[in-house]
Write an enzyme that holds these catalytic residues in place. Structure first.
Site, PDB file in Angstrom:
ATOM      1  N   GLU A 154       0.885  -1.176   0.000  1.00  0.00           N
ATOM      2  CA  GLU A 154       0.000   0.000   0.000  1.00  0.00           C
ATOM      3  C   GLU A 154       0.919   1.222   0.000  1.00  0.00           C
ATOM      4  O   GLU A 154       1.462   1.596   1.040  1.00  0.00           O
ATOM      5  CB  GLU A 154      -0.895  -0.012   1.251  1.00  0.00           C
ATOM      6  CG  GLU A 154      -1.905  -1.158   1.291  1.00  0.00           C
ATOM      7  CD  GLU A 154      -3.116  -0.920   0.395  1.00  0.00           C
ATOM      8  OE1 GLU A 154      -3.395   0.262   0.062  1.00  0.00           O
ATOM      9  OE2 GLU A 154      -3.783  -1.904   0.037  1.00  0.00           O
ATOM     10  N   CYS A 206      -2.071   9.650   2.347  1.00  0.00           N
ATOM     11  CA  CYS A 206      -1.630   9.058   1.067  1.00  0.00           C
ATOM     12  C   CYS A 206      -2.600   9.350  -0.074  1.00  0.00           C
ATOM     13  O   CYS A 206      -2.196   9.393  -1.226  1.00  0.00           O
ATOM     14  CB  CYS A 206      -1.445   7.554   1.228  1.00  0.00           C
ATOM     15  SG  CYS A 206      -2.918   6.728   1.834  1.00  0.00           S
TER      16      CYS A 206
END
Ligand code: NAD
Length: 442
Positions: free
Chosen positions: A194, A228
């Protein structure tokens, strides 16, 4: 302690985890504040309650997620019944980042435990208060041979990566993602990565500009831009630029007041290294709003930059802080010229009332996920997969997909013995035509 095959045991430990998290919620919120002044509202919504809701959903569904699933058999194998069995991978390593240090450590851990794995968790060393409370909660909840926390930095991470694992789940930067992928390759260990990227946010002339500004300001400056999936840069249609900037400024002031450094709703930069990295991005740029910073307080104001050069530091790498460059475009070639400079991003945002324009961009560009007319919120639907593509990551999780991520799906055909069709067996003479007919028909 049979966490591998006893679903009841897994459920009980998860219930215990729920109890211990709920009991420690105030301490977790305090730890997040001590680490980088995460506002209480953001700590509850994006960390503690997010995890609590994920835990409740997992506890509620674990039995049905773990069940073997019957699938329609192939006529080629007649007579048979076909199943998918979910099997825990075994020993799982989870490495977490600092920006949502509780959520991004706990949510993968919950799924790994639910799926029946033994878990080793390495939280981030950059959020020591949160890491310490995570270690305490885990120690109180699980047997050490079931789940263990390894606090520390790169050395600890490297020692763990040097061991052999059955699955590695990593959340963090692209650079470290590559280190993890290399270590995993040694033993052909499956991984989820991720990662991050430069997330575009396109605003066209049909967009509801005021609402777009409000939603972008929220998604960009939550966690002081250290998210993010935050919009990394804006591409606004040129004729809308002036109005749009004034709405952005209005929304920033509405959210955080005129003295933003005094606002209880705006977090701080994680450490001095990142503070320097970010202030260097502002240096020499044309500042439309903000730009103030204070090294002692690790503060950087929400900052809007006008048309930075595409080769400037702010446009070279993922920003991951409260700086928002605003670029303009006149046609789709201009969009292409900017977006195609970067690797596939984790998120992509389009603000437009023009459906065909939005659809065109969604199908043209490859990215992890995104929104039309909003930012960040695709993260919150547990029925949507969350993950990147290309350099923004591989694999996805959330909801049942998290459980499936930590399970090997074993395919089993249970063959009936009451008849044994002769077509597949040698000698093959005269059998090809009929087997071809069956294959064509399937
Ligand atoms: P990072 O890669 O520096 O650190 C992540 C973890 O890896 C930490 O636990 C750290 O101790 C460890 N680590 C750091 N350097 C290492 C090395 N050389 N060898 C082995 N292990 C090492 O990332 P970060 O600064 O904590 O987080 C920010 C990055 O993470 C951003 O790029 C952001 O986009 C990304 N991120 C992605 C997601 C997502 O869900 N896709 C979520 C949050 C953050």
């Amino acid at each position: 302690m049979d966490y591998k095959s006893d679903i009841g045991y897994r459920k009980e430990t998860l219930k215990k985890l729920l109890y211990n998290i709920q009991k420690s919620e105030d301490l977790i919120i305090q730890a997040l504040y001590d680490d980088f002044k995460k506002p209480e509202f953001e700590a509850v919504v994006t960390e503690t309650h997010y995890v609590i809701s994920d835990l409740k959903n997992t506890i509620k569904n674990i039995s049905s997620w773990a069940k073997s699933k019957r699938v329609f058999p192939s006529l080629l194998n007649f007579p048979s019944s076909d199943y998918i069995y979910k099997e825990p991978y075994g020993d799982v390593l989870i490495i977490a980042p600092w920006n949502y240090p509780f959520q991004l450590a706990l949510c993968p851990l919950i799924a790994a435990v639910a799926a029946g794995n033994k878990v080793s968790l390495k939280p981030s060393e950059l959020t020591p208060h949160t890491s310490a409370i995570i270690a305490k909660i885990i120690e109180k909840t699980f047997h050490i041979n079931h789940v263990e926390v390894f606090e520390g930095g790169i050395e600890v991470s490297n020692k763990l990566l040097a061991q052999r694992w059955d699955y590695i789940f990593f959340t963090g930067s692209i650079a470290v993602g590559k280190i993890v992928a290399k270590a995993a390759a040694e033993n052909l260990t499956p991984i989820t990565l991720e990662l991050g990227g430069k997330n575009p946010c396109i605003v066209d002339e049909t967009a509801d500009l005021k609402l777009a500004a409000k939603r972008i300001v929220w998604g960009k400056f939550i966690n002081a831009g250290q998210t993010c999936i935050a919009p990394d840069y804006i591409l606004v249609q040129k004729n809308m630029k002036v109005n749009f900037i004034s709405y952005l400024i209005e929304e920033i002031i509405k959210a955080y007041g005129k003295k933003i450094d005094k606002s209880p709703d705006f977090a701080r930069i994680i450490n001095i290294k990142n503070w320097y990295r970010l202030t260097n991005m502002i240096h020499g740029e044309h500042i439309l709003f903000g730009g103030e910073s204070d090294a002692n307080k690790l503060y950087i104001a929400p900052t809007l930059l006008e048309d930075p050069d595409l080769d400037s530091p702010v446009m070279k790498e993922e920003i991951f802080g409260p700086i928002l460059p605003i670029l303009t475009y006149e046609n789709q070639n201009d969009i292409e010229n900017v977006v195609s400079r970067y690797e596939k991003p984790l998120s992509f945002y389009i603000f437009s009332e023009n459906n065909s324009f939005a659809k065109k961009l969604i199908s043209k560009y490859s990215f992890g996920g995104g929104c039309i007319n909003d930012t960040v919120i695709h993260f919150s639907n547990k029925r949507l997969p969350f993950g990147g593509v290309g350099h923004s990551g591989m694999g996805a999780y959330h909801g049942q997909r998290s459980f499936d991520t930590f399970s090997h799906h074993k395919a089993i055909v249970k063959k009936g013995n009451w008849i044994d069709l002769p077509m597949r067996y040698a000698p093959y003479k005269d059998k090809l035509a009929s087997i071809k007919r069956i294959l064509d028909w399937l």
